[in-house]
Design a protein around this motif. Structure first.
Motif, PDB file in Angstrom:
ATOM      1  N   LEU A  36       0.824  -1.209   0.000  1.00  0.00           N
ATOM      2  CA  LEU A  36       0.000   0.000   0.000  1.00  0.00           C
ATOM      3  C   LEU A  36       0.863   1.265   0.000  1.00  0.00           C
ATOM      4  CD1 LEU A  36      -2.866  -1.026   2.457  1.00  0.00           C
ATOM      5  CD2 LEU A  36      -2.963  -0.861  -0.038  1.00  0.00           C
ATOM      6  N   TYR A  37       1.953   1.238   0.753  1.00  0.00           N
ATOM      7  CA  TYR A  37       2.839   2.415   0.769  1.00  0.00           C
ATOM      8  C   TYR A  37       3.487   2.628  -0.600  1.00  0.00           C
ATOM      9  CZ  TYR A  37       6.584   5.622   2.072  1.00  0.00           C
ATOM     10  OH  TYR A  37       7.419   6.704   2.140  1.00  0.00           O
ATOM     11  N   TYR A  40       0.871   4.132  -2.808  1.00  0.00           N
ATOM     12  CA  TYR A  40       0.628   5.541  -2.473  1.00  0.00           C
ATOM     13  C   TYR A  40       1.758   6.431  -2.995  1.00  0.00           C
ATOM     14  CZ  TYR A  40       0.162   9.774   0.301  1.00  0.00           C
ATOM     15  OH  TYR A  40       0.069  11.089   0.682  1.00  0.00           O
ATOM     16  N   ALA A  56      -7.806   2.026  -1.198  1.00  0.00           N
ATOM     17  CA  ALA A  56      -6.943   1.120  -0.439  1.00  0.00           C
ATOM     18  C   ALA A  56      -7.686   0.389   0.671  1.00  0.00           C
ATOM     19  CB  ALA A  56      -5.776   1.896   0.165  1.00  0.00           C
ATOM     20  N   ALA A  60      -6.705  -3.300   2.206  1.00  0.00           N
ATOM     21  CA  ALA A  60      -6.313  -3.443   3.610  1.00  0.00           C
ATOM     22  C   ALA A  60      -7.262  -4.367   4.352  1.00  0.00           C
ATOM     23  CB  ALA A  60      -6.279  -2.063   4.269  1.00  0.00           C
TER      24      ALA A  60
END
Length: 388
Positions: A36-37, A40, A56, A60
């Motif tokens: 996810l990071y 992003y 997201a 998650a």
């Protein structure tokens, strides 16, 4: 003076590392956070933070569900991996020890009728070899598991624990604990249930009732036969069996993989190496079989004083247990007296033959069945009759 130590009930529970989470759960959550990071960072100049947060959240949520969720006592990530393996596994398996041979053209053309277009065509069917954990069953009832070693199956009688006094219950628990503390190799206790057929008992009651010495006994026998018949028609009868499985790994002094020949070896050197490997494997099998026999005798000696009788199964009985495990819903339960798929039956067995077959292994009206082929036939039946 020794002090008692409390042992947790779930001894197979994974240890927690941080915040009540196991190492596996932390790895899954960390991997999801890193992904996810990275997303992003890659889309920071294209999407507003609010839009990325909405997109997201499902990812998650799935990651948290897989890491923390459980079903039937198993983590959801392991269930997902098992489902993927099951979906990718071949649906059609056949007994082919060497390799799968293609079907003849004349047989493939007639495999699917023309009036059933929904059925899979022979070109879409890709059979795979049927690989069973049990390779064979020796005459002594020892199951050959290949790379996993050898195993012996023994049937155990039961003890009514609830009807014993507290002191007797403590002695039973202590005796069973001593047996568990004496174990130095893998042991499995299986409680299996199978269908109970009482038709033989009903027929025997009807046959022997007229020959009883008193009319009241005849009436009672016929009433009992009627009760058993009504019980059979109105309910599903099951019988419970407790099995003790002892397993021994193969311990050889040769190379780690004694089941394969080293590549690049040809000629006399390769033959000599294969011969040494075969001798090492055979010696390891004999040693494992001797250890299993000794462990079965020790189990019978340690559990005998508390009223538990341990009886190792012979070759026919062990094969019947394996066949029942491959096809548990069969209306005709596997038995050591049944002929295998490759046997040619010429006459029907008489009552004397059935009695003699209980005293000799594989007593049928045909050739003595091969345990491995009987297990494969049962497994093929369990897969829908596709593996012939």
């Amino acid at each position: 003076m020794t002090t008692p130590v409390r042992i947790p009930a779930d001894v197979e529970r994974e240890d927690t590392v941080l915040l009540g989470l196991t190492a596996r759960q932390l790895m899954l959550l960390s991997a999801a956070g890193v992904v996810l990071y990275a997303l992003y960072t890659a889309t920071a100049t294209l999407l507003p933070p609010a839009v990325f947060l909405v997109a997201a959240l499902p990812i998650a949520g799935v990651a948290v569900l897989l890491a923390l969720g459980r079903r039937d006592g198993l983590p959801l990530d392991r269930l997902l991996l098992a489902a993927i393996r099951q979906h990718m596994a071949p649906r059609h398996r056949i007994a082919a020890p060497a390799r799968v041979q293609p079907a003849p053209a004349w047989l493939a053309a007639r495999a699917v009728p023309a009036d059933e277009p929904d059925q899979p065509t022979p070109q879409t069917i890709s059979p795979a070899p049927l690989e069973l954990p049990a390779r064979s069953v020796t005459e002594a009832g020892v199951i050959d598991l290949g790379r996993d070693g050898m195993a012996v199956v023994a049937v155990c009688s039961t003890v009514n624990f609830a009807l014993r006094t507290p002191s007797e219950q403590e002695s039973l628990t202590a005796a069973f604990g001593r047996y568990l503390h004496s174990l130095t190799a893998p042991v499995q206790i299986v409680v299996r249930a199978e269908r109970l057929d009482v038709s033989a008992q009903i027929a025997e009651l009807h046959e022997t009732a007229p020959h009883l010495p008193h009319p009241a006994l005849e009436h009672a026998a016929l009433e009992h036969a009627t009760y058993l018949d009504e019980l059979r028609r109105t309910s599903t009868l099951l019988r419970r069996q407790v099995l003790l499985i002892l397993r021994e790994p193969l311990r050889t002094t040769g190379p780690a993989d004694v089941f394969s020949v080293a590549p690049g070896r040809t000629g006399r050197q390769g033959r000599r190496g294969r011969r040494r490997q075969e001798e090492a494997v055979e010696a390891a099998r004999r040693a494992a079989e001797a250890r299993l026999v000794r462990r079965a005798e020790e189990a019978a000696q340690m559990l005998g004083p508390v009223g538990i009788t341990v009886t190792p199964l012979d070759a026919g009985q062990a094969t019947a247990v394996l066949a029942a495990a491959c096809n548990p819903d069969s209306l005709l339960p596997p038995s050591s007296h049944l002929a295998a798929a490759h046997d040619v039956i010429t006459t029907a067995p008489s009552m004397d033959d059935d009695q003699m077959s209980g005293e000799h292994e594989g007593g049928t009206a045909a050739t003595a069945p091969d345990p491995q082929q009987r297990i494969m036939a049962a497994a093929a039946t369990a897969s829908g009759g596709e593996g012939l």
